[in-house]
Design an enzyme around this catalytic site. Structure first.
Site, PDB file in Angstrom:
ATOM      1  N   LEU A   1     -61.659  14.972  35.302  1.00 38.32           N
ATOM      2  CA  LEU A   1     -61.344  13.914  36.265  1.00 38.32           C
ATOM      3  C   LEU A   1     -59.834  13.707  36.288  1.00 38.32           C
ATOM      4  O   LEU A   1     -59.201  13.648  35.230  1.00 38.32           O
ATOM      5  CB  LEU A   1     -61.999  12.589  35.861  1.00 38.32           C
ATOM      6  CG  LEU A   1     -63.513  12.536  35.759  1.00 38.32           C
ATOM      7  CD1 LEU A   1     -63.954  11.199  35.179  1.00 38.32           C
ATOM      8  CD2 LEU A   1     -64.138  12.757  37.120  1.00 38.32           C
TER       9      LEU A   1
ATOM     10  N   GLY B   1     -57.815  17.635  28.574  1.00 38.23           N
ATOM     11  CA  GLY B   1     -58.040  16.436  27.766  1.00 38.23           C
ATOM     12  C   GLY B   1     -58.663  15.280  28.523  1.00 38.23           C
ATOM     13  O   GLY B   1     -58.997  14.256  27.937  1.00 38.23           O
ATOM     14  N   HIS B   2     -58.847  15.416  29.841  1.00 35.82           N
ATOM     15  CA  HIS B   2     -59.374  14.297  30.641  1.00 35.82           C
ATOM     16  C   HIS B   2     -60.331  14.820  31.693  1.00 35.82           C
ATOM     17  O   HIS B   2     -59.934  15.048  32.824  1.00 35.82           O
ATOM     18  CB  HIS B   2     -58.230  13.547  31.311  1.00 35.82           C
ATOM     19  CG  HIS B   2     -58.611  12.195  31.800  1.00 35.82           C
ATOM     20  ND1 HIS B   2     -59.129  11.967  33.048  1.00 35.82           N
ATOM     21  CD2 HIS B   2     -58.550  10.986  31.203  1.00 35.82           C
ATOM     22  CE1 HIS B   2     -59.346  10.673  33.215  1.00 35.82           C
ATOM     23  NE2 HIS B   2     -58.995  10.057  32.104  1.00 35.82           N
ATOM     24  N   ILE B   3     -61.462  14.988  31.503  1.00 33.67           N
ATOM     25  CA  ILE B   3     -62.300  14.794  30.318  1.00 33.67           C
ATOM     26  C   ILE B   3     -62.984  16.136  30.067  1.00 33.67           C
ATOM     27  O   ILE B   3     -63.471  16.738  31.019  1.00 33.67           O
ATOM     28  CB  ILE B   3     -63.334  13.684  30.577  1.00 33.67           C
ATOM     29  CG1 ILE B   3     -62.600  12.380  30.816  1.00 33.67           C
ATOM     30  CG2 ILE B   3     -64.366  13.589  29.488  1.00 33.67           C
ATOM     31  CD1 ILE B   3     -63.447  11.234  31.296  1.00 33.67           C
TER      32      ILE B   3
ATOM     33  N   PHE C   1     -53.540  18.124  32.793  1.00 40.87           N
ATOM     34  CA  PHE C   1     -54.259  16.985  32.218  1.00 40.87           C
ATOM     35  C   PHE C   1     -55.756  17.225  32.085  1.00 40.87           C
ATOM     36  O   PHE C   1     -56.427  16.522  31.338  1.00 40.87           O
ATOM     37  CB  PHE C   1     -54.011  15.707  33.035  1.00 40.87           C
ATOM     38  CG  PHE C   1     -54.132  15.881  34.524  1.00 40.87           C
ATOM     39  CD1 PHE C   1     -55.368  15.904  35.151  1.00 40.87           C
ATOM     40  CD2 PHE C   1     -52.991  16.019  35.298  1.00 40.87           C
ATOM     41  CE1 PHE C   1     -55.473  16.062  36.520  1.00 40.87           C
ATOM     42  CE2 PHE C   1     -53.080  16.170  36.676  1.00 40.87           C
ATOM     43  CZ  PHE C   1     -54.333  16.197  37.286  1.00 40.87           C
TER      44      PHE C   1
END
Length: 159
Positions: free
Chosen positions: A71, A64-66, A61
């Site tokens: 995070l 894409g985050h962030i 993840f």
């Protein structure tokens, strides 16, 4: 120790207080990239479990985050706590072979970011278990002793 005491000690069941990632995989259906508990480091039957998640930059993840400030998404922190709760449920009498699904979250707050390199320690306590159909739990996730997230979770139990 007397012979009677030794015999009774041998008959007492051994209560498991920790679970490895392999044992968790036998209990929960979650697999990569959604298996979010690396180990159960403390377990009190029918009451609580403490699990850990080592958060690495390789988590799927983070790209894409962030971007440029990775995070861990709050919903995945809550899911991590729910998976620790799932371990509690699998160990309750009569729950072998049952399926547990998230039914709700309440009073959830995020207090600090969780970033690569953190070790997330999740403590989940069973608050209620009604008619073998609904369970309610309180969870908190900490990093370095600081509260990162907390909330109440509800589970529905299916055959």
């Amino acid at each position: 120790m007397t012979i009677v005491t030794e015999a009774l000690t041998e008959l007492e069941p051994v209560i498991k207080t920790t679970f490895t990632v392999e044992e968790i995989r036998q209990l929960l259906p979650h697999r990569y990239p959604f298996a979010l508990v690396d180990r159960i480091i403390d377990y009190v039957p029918g009451q609580k479990a403490v699990g850990l998640k080592n958060v690495t930059i390789n988590e799927p993840f983070f790209p894409g985050h962030i971007p440029n400030r990775p995070l861990m998404p709050g919903v995945l922190i809550v899911e991590s706590m729910a998976q620790v709760g799932g371990v509690i449920l699998t160990q309750l009498p009569g729950m072998k072979g049952k399926f547990f699904a998230f039914a709700g979250i309440d009073k959830t707050r995020f207090r600090r970011p969780v970033v690569p390199g953190d070790q997330l320690i999740m403590t989940v306590e069973l608050l209620s278990f009604k008619m073998n159909k609904i369970a309610k739990m309180q969870g908190e996730a900490r990093v370095d002793g600081q509260l990162a997230a907390q909330g109440e979770m509800m589970f529905s139990i299916f055959d």
